[in-house]
Motif scaffolding. Structure first.
Motif, PDB file in Angstrom:
ATOM      1  N   LEU A 240       0.782 -13.026 -11.465  1.00 20.31           N
ATOM      2  CA  LEU A 240       1.831 -12.010 -11.484  1.00 20.31           C
ATOM      3  C   LEU A 240       2.660 -12.091 -12.773  1.00 20.31           C
ATOM      4  O   LEU A 240       3.443 -11.200 -13.072  1.00 20.31           O
ATOM      5  CB  LEU A 240       2.760 -12.160 -10.266  1.00 20.31           C
ATOM      6  CG  LEU A 240       2.155 -11.801  -8.900  1.00 20.31           C
ATOM      7  CD1 LEU A 240       3.096 -12.204  -7.772  1.00 20.31           C
ATOM      8  CD2 LEU A 240       1.820 -10.310  -8.801  1.00 20.31           C
TER       9      LEU A 240
ATOM     10  N   GLY B 188       2.029  -4.596 -15.855  1.00 22.43           N
ATOM     11  CA  GLY B 188       1.116  -5.175 -14.875  1.00 22.43           C
ATOM     12  C   GLY B 188       1.730  -5.303 -13.500  1.00 22.43           C
ATOM     13  O   GLY B 188       1.045  -5.649 -12.545  1.00 22.43           O
ATOM     14  N   ASN B 189       3.036  -5.033 -13.384  1.00 28.01           N
ATOM     15  CA  ASN B 189       3.736  -5.198 -12.112  1.00 28.01           C
ATOM     16  C   ASN B 189       4.369  -3.904 -11.599  1.00 28.01           C
ATOM     17  O   ASN B 189       5.307  -3.942 -10.802  1.00 28.01           O
ATOM     18  CB  ASN B 189       4.807  -6.291 -12.232  1.00 28.01           C
ATOM     19  CG  ASN B 189       4.201  -7.687 -12.132  1.00 28.01           C
ATOM     20  OD1 ASN B 189       3.455  -7.964 -11.202  1.00 28.01           O
ATOM     21  ND2 ASN B 189       4.502  -8.537 -13.101  1.00 28.01           N
ATOM     22  N   GLY B 190       3.843  -2.761 -12.051  1.00 28.49           N
ATOM     23  CA  GLY B 190       4.386  -1.484 -11.604  1.00 28.49           C
ATOM     24  C   GLY B 190       3.943  -1.136 -10.192  1.00 28.49           C
ATOM     25  O   GLY B 190       2.967  -1.671  -9.668  1.00 28.49           O
ATOM     26  N   ASN B 191       4.696  -0.220  -9.578  1.00 29.51           N
ATOM     27  CA  ASN B 191       4.346   0.257  -8.232  1.00 29.51           C
ATOM     28  C   ASN B 191       4.145   1.781  -8.247  1.00 29.51           C
ATOM     29  O   ASN B 191       4.050   2.389  -9.321  1.00 29.51           O
ATOM     30  CB  ASN B 191       5.421  -0.154  -7.224  1.00 29.51           C
ATOM     31  CG  ASN B 191       6.768   0.475  -7.521  1.00 29.51           C
ATOM     32  OD1 ASN B 191       6.858   1.421  -8.315  1.00 29.51           O
ATOM     33  ND2 ASN B 191       7.810  -0.045  -6.917  1.00 29.51           N
TER      34      ASN B 191
ATOM     35  N   TYR C   7       7.117  -3.781  -8.672  1.00 30.17           N
ATOM     36  CA  TYR C   7       6.631  -4.041  -7.315  1.00 30.17           C
ATOM     37  C   TYR C   7       7.551  -5.046  -6.599  1.00 30.17           C
ATOM     38  O   TYR C   7       7.882  -6.103  -7.144  1.00 30.17           O
ATOM     39  CB  TYR C   7       5.206  -4.574  -7.419  1.00 30.17           C
ATOM     40  CG  TYR C   7       4.591  -5.100  -6.158  1.00 30.17           C
ATOM     41  CD1 TYR C   7       4.717  -4.417  -4.940  1.00 30.17           C
ATOM     42  CD2 TYR C   7       3.844  -6.281  -6.166  1.00 30.17           C
ATOM     43  CE1 TYR C   7       4.130  -4.911  -3.779  1.00 30.17           C
ATOM     44  CE2 TYR C   7       3.253  -6.774  -5.022  1.00 30.17           C
ATOM     45  CZ  TYR C   7       3.402  -6.089  -3.828  1.00 30.17           C
ATOM     46  OH  TYR C   7       2.820  -6.584  -2.684  1.00 30.17           O
ATOM     47  N   ALA C   8       7.907  -4.720  -5.361  1.00 32.19           N
ATOM     48  CA  ALA C   8       8.865  -5.515  -4.583  1.00 32.19           C
ATOM     49  C   ALA C   8       8.473  -6.988  -4.460  1.00 32.19           C
ATOM     50  O   ALA C   8       9.324  -7.873  -4.559  1.00 32.19           O
ATOM     51  CB  ALA C   8       9.040  -4.897  -3.196  1.00 32.19           C
ATOM     52  N   ALA C   9       7.192  -7.264  -4.225  1.00 32.03           N
ATOM     53  CA  ALA C   9       6.782  -8.656  -4.008  1.00 32.03           C
ATOM     54  C   ALA C   9       6.785  -9.459  -5.307  1.00 32.03           C
ATOM     55  O   ALA C   9       6.916 -10.682  -5.282  1.00 32.03           O
ATOM     56  CB  ALA C   9       5.406  -8.726  -3.343  1.00 32.03           C
TER      57      ALA C   9
END
Lengths: 160, 160
Positions: B35, B55-58, B64-66
């Motif tokens: 992550l 790399g961490n988009g939603n 992204y929440a997690a």
């Protein structure tokens, strides 16, 4: 009657509700997809997610805390998507509390339910205010059905 | 005096405290490493983690929440490692509550502090009972220093 009051719908061309959500995850939320989080069952009142232990181990050889969190967090969003047309509404998460009860030493599954009264209230709220909030309890079990964690999430559905 | 009462220590061969934790993440917690979660600052009383938006988009184009959860969760474990020798003790997380206040549209940083009194109490508890519990508040900020989320974690340190 406004379409917002209609029964929950998914475009039939997109397949079953769980397929819609898994396609959304694969296309739009790469980190969730990369963790191996998938929705296995989905209806407006019930959702189940799953994630494998493989690739998700931590320094203790059990499942990484944020992976368990992610598997839990997705079910609230999935329930929102099962209740509202993604073309017009989107879900967001407002808060989550997760309590880790014992180490997860196998793949896990997360289950959550919304009752019919809540689903109906959500549709009324969205029709009236363009948004609605709901709370949901998530139960995280290992493959022997032992509860390894519990979570409580607060989500919002908003009109686009 | 038992070594458990000694000042927090890290093996000098392993580098700075944050390097020890980042090496542990890379070697032992692949999903966290994947992550992009890294510890940027670490002392017994202060920890900062960071994670990139890339790399961490939603599905909303925000983080992204997690991933945000993971960046917050690591700081509690890192503080435990900064206070106790990993050769003899390990940290676990018992519960976390995270509240998302606004969308994270940039890389984020998470900061948390433990006061000296708590650090001393932890060393006493571990010496007496082989384990100790602590609570810590995490503040998650974007690159403009706006608070995007807050979290509260309960952790345990245990003798191996």
């Amino acid at each position: 009657m406004s379409t917002s009051f209609d029964a929950p719908q998914m475009s039939s061309s997109e397949g079953e509700p769980k397929d819609v959500v898994n396609a959304l995850i694969a296309q739009s939320i790469p980190p969730m997809h990369g963790l191996g989080i998938r929705v296995e069952e989905l209806s407006p009142e019930h959702a189940v997610s799953a994630v494998p232990l493989e690739g998700n181990g931590n320094h203790l050889g059990t499942m990484y805390a944020a992976t368990i969190f992610g598997a839990a967090e997705v079910v609230g969003g999935a329930l929102a998507i099962a209740n509202f047309d993604l073309a017009h509404y989107y879900p967001t998460v407002k808060s989550v509390r997760i309590e880790y009860r014992r180490p997860a030493t196998t793949d896990i599954r997360v289950a959550a339910d919304l009752d019919q009264v809540t689903c109906a209230r959500l549709r009324r709220d969205v029709a009236a205010a363009g948004k609605a909030e709901f709370e949901v309890d998530m139960v995280i079990r290992d493959l022997s059905d032992t509860i390894v964690a519990v979570a409580h999430g607060v989500y919002q559905v908003r009109a686009r």
